[in-house]
Write a protein that holds these residues in place. Structure first.
Motif, short mmCIF file in Angstrom:
data_model
loop_
_atom_site.label_atom_id
_atom_site.label_comp_id
_atom_site.label_asym_id
_atom_site.label_seq_id
_atom_site.Cartn_x
_atom_site.Cartn_y
_atom_site.Cartn_z
N SER A 10 43.93 -7.04 12.35
CA SER A 10 43.35 -6.73 11.05
C SER A 10 43.46 -5.25 10.76
O SER A 10 43.34 -4.42 11.66
CB SER A 10 41.88 -7.15 11.04
OG SER A 10 41.21 -6.60 9.94
N VAL A 55 41.65 -15.04 2.11
CA VAL A 55 41.94 -13.60 2.04
C VAL A 55 41.88 -13.11 0.59
O VAL A 55 41.34 -12.04 0.32
CB VAL A 55 43.30 -13.28 2.70
CG1 VAL A 55 43.71 -11.83 2.43
CG2 VAL A 55 43.23 -13.55 4.19
N LYS A 59 39.39 -10.16 -0.87
CA LYS A 59 39.87 -9.00 -1.63
C LYS A 59 39.18 -8.90 -2.96
O LYS A 59 38.79 -7.81 -3.40
CB LYS A 59 41.39 -9.06 -1.80
CG LYS A 59 42.14 -8.79 -0.52
CD LYS A 59 43.62 -8.87 -0.72
CE LYS A 59 44.35 -8.59 0.56
NZ LYS A 59 45.80 -8.61 0.39
#
Length: 66
Positions: A10, A55, A59
Motif C-alpha cells: 500500500s 478502492v 478514494k
C-alpha cells in the motif's frame, strides 16, 4: 505461492521500514490481499471488480478523484 514480485504494498504503508500495511497481488480475475507483517498467516481473495469498487469508494471518501 506467488512470487514476491507479484505483491505490491500500500502507498499508505507509513514510515519506518514500511511494513505496517497490506499487500495486494493480481490473481487471475481476483485480487489477493495479505498482511505485510505476517504474510504466512493467510490470504484473502476477492473479485477484481469488487476490489476496484472498494478502492474507488475509499478514494471518494477521502476526497480524491482519479
Amino acid at each position: 505461492m506467488m512470487s514476491p514480485d507479484a505483491w505490491q504494498k500500500s502507498s499508505f504503508s507509513g514510515g519506518g521500514q514500511g511494513d505496517a500495511c497490506v499487500e495486494v497481488a493480481p490473481r487471475h480475475s481476483r485480487i489477493a490481499i495479505r498482511d505485510s507483517k505476517n504474510p504466512a498467516r493467510g490470504i484473502l481473495s476477492v473479485p477484481a471488480t469488487a476490489f476496484a469498487a472498494f478502492v474507488g469508494e475509499l478514494k471518494r471518501s477521502q476526497g480524491r478523484q482519479e
